[in-house]
Scaffold this active site. Structure first.
Site, short mmCIF file in Angstrom:
data_model
loop_
_atom_site.label_atom_id
_atom_site.label_comp_id
_atom_site.label_asym_id
_atom_site.label_seq_id
_atom_site.Cartn_x
_atom_site.Cartn_y
_atom_site.Cartn_z
N SER A 66 -7.25 -24.42 -19.60
CA SER A 66 -8.11 -23.18 -18.93
C SER A 66 -7.87 -22.09 -20.08
O SER A 66 -6.90 -22.14 -20.87
CB SER A 66 -7.22 -22.72 -17.80
OG SER A 66 -7.59 -23.71 -16.75
N1 SAH Z 1 -3.44 -26.97 -15.85
C1 SAH Z 1 -4.08 -27.66 -16.89
C2 SAH Z 1 -5.34 -27.93 -16.97
C3 SAH Z 1 -5.99 -29.35 -16.94
S1 SAH Z 1 -7.65 -29.53 -16.32
C4 SAH Z 1 -3.33 -27.15 -18.34
O1 SAH Z 1 -2.78 -26.24 -18.33
O2 SAH Z 1 -3.79 -27.62 -19.33
C5 SAH Z 1 -7.30 -30.22 -14.92
C6 SAH Z 1 -6.55 -31.58 -14.80
O3 SAH Z 1 -6.58 -31.88 -13.54
C7 SAH Z 1 -7.29 -32.53 -15.79
O4 SAH Z 1 -6.16 -33.04 -16.68
C8 SAH Z 1 -7.29 -33.65 -14.73
O5 SAH Z 1 -7.19 -35.23 -15.14
C9 SAH Z 1 -6.50 -33.35 -13.56
N2 SAH Z 1 -6.72 -33.92 -12.21
C10 SAH Z 1 -8.11 -33.83 -11.71
N3 SAH Z 1 -7.96 -34.52 -10.65
C11 SAH Z 1 -6.50 -34.72 -10.16
C12 SAH Z 1 -6.06 -35.32 -9.08
N4 SAH Z 1 -6.54 -35.35 -8.01
N5 SAH Z 1 -4.62 -35.17 -9.15
C13 SAH Z 1 -3.89 -35.14 -10.23
N6 SAH Z 1 -4.64 -34.44 -11.49
C14 SAH Z 1 -6.00 -34.50 -11.34
#
Ligand code: SAH
Length: 214
Positions: A66
């Site tokens: 993000s």
């Molecule tokens: N907090 C992260 C943002 C990553 S984007 C950072 O600081 O880099 C969101 C992430 O959520 C992705 O890696 C995606 O694979 C994950 N995601 C999506 N659905 C999910 C679920 N049901 N359970 C766990 N992770 C999930």
């Protein structure tokens, strides 16, 4: 030429000032955490120089880290303090988890893409984040063994707030989640639990990658 560490710490300082403080984030702990976490070590090495730019960045597997401001905003609104127990859904690069782990006691984080879960685990180890516990899996079900949580942060947009996450929120707990479809308008929602009841408040429009299911 400045050594790499100096180069990135001045970029980080500028990020905090121009992108975060100037847009109204004022919580001391949040600002200190944003000043401390080396964001350039959470993005692919070939784009490390872009790590402090004012936008999200690709981290592989179609996912993104993000925008710095959004991480700071979600951190501040969740009101982290040293004794709080946190659950994050969507570990991704691990950056949001690291920022909140600078402030709170323990962070449990779940990632649905096994490669990203593995990379983040290794990154936390290398950087010395002993208070972050990572697991591969579908975060929809939360992490009942460690519940209740004072703070739950979801970093992927869900059509609806998963009921298990509401159930695993502690009294006076705060849940921050982007709600909306993958190609629709998404809103960041804050849920607070008071006397066993949840109250939601819409905060702002956002754009997150979709919440997936196994
Ligand atoms: N907090 C992260 C943002 C990553 S984007 C950072 O600081 O880099 C969101 C992430 O959520 C992705 O890696 C995606 O694979 C994950 N995601 C999506 N659905 C999910 C679920 N049901 N359970 C766990 N992770 C999930």
């Amino acid at each position: 030429m400045l050594p790499q560490t100096d180069k990135y710490s001045s970029l980080r300082e500028r990020m905090v000032k121009e992108q975060i403080i100037e847009r109204g984030i004022s919580d001391r702990a949040t600002l200190n955490a944003m000043r401390k976490v080396p964001r350039h070590l959470f993005v692919p090495a070939d784009i490390a120089d872009e790590a402090y730019d004012d936008n999200p960045l690709p981290i592989g597997y179609g996912q993104t880290i993000s925008q710095p401001y959004i991480v700071a905003y979600m951190t501040e609104i969740s009101r982290p303090t040293p004794k709080k127990k946190v659950l994050e859904i969507g570990t991704g690069s691990g950056y949001q988890a690291a920022v909140i782990a600078e402030i709170t006691d323990t962070v449990y984080t779940i990632e649905i893409i096994p490669e990203l879960a593995k990379e983040a685990t290794e990154r936390f180890k290398k950087l010395g984040y002993k208070n972050i516990i990572t697991r591969y899996g579908d975060g929809y079900q939360g992490w009942p063994e460690h519940s209740p949580f004072d703070i739950i942060i979801v970093t992927a947009a869900a059509e609806k707030i998963p009921q298990p996450l509401l159930d695993q929120l502690a009294e006076n707990g705060r849940l921050v989640i982007p709600v909306g479809g993958p190609y629709a308008v998404q809103e960041l929602v804050l849920v607070v639990k008071k006397n066993g009841k949840t109250e939601s408040k819409r905060l702002t429009y956002v754009r997150f990658v979709p919440f997936r299911r196994l």
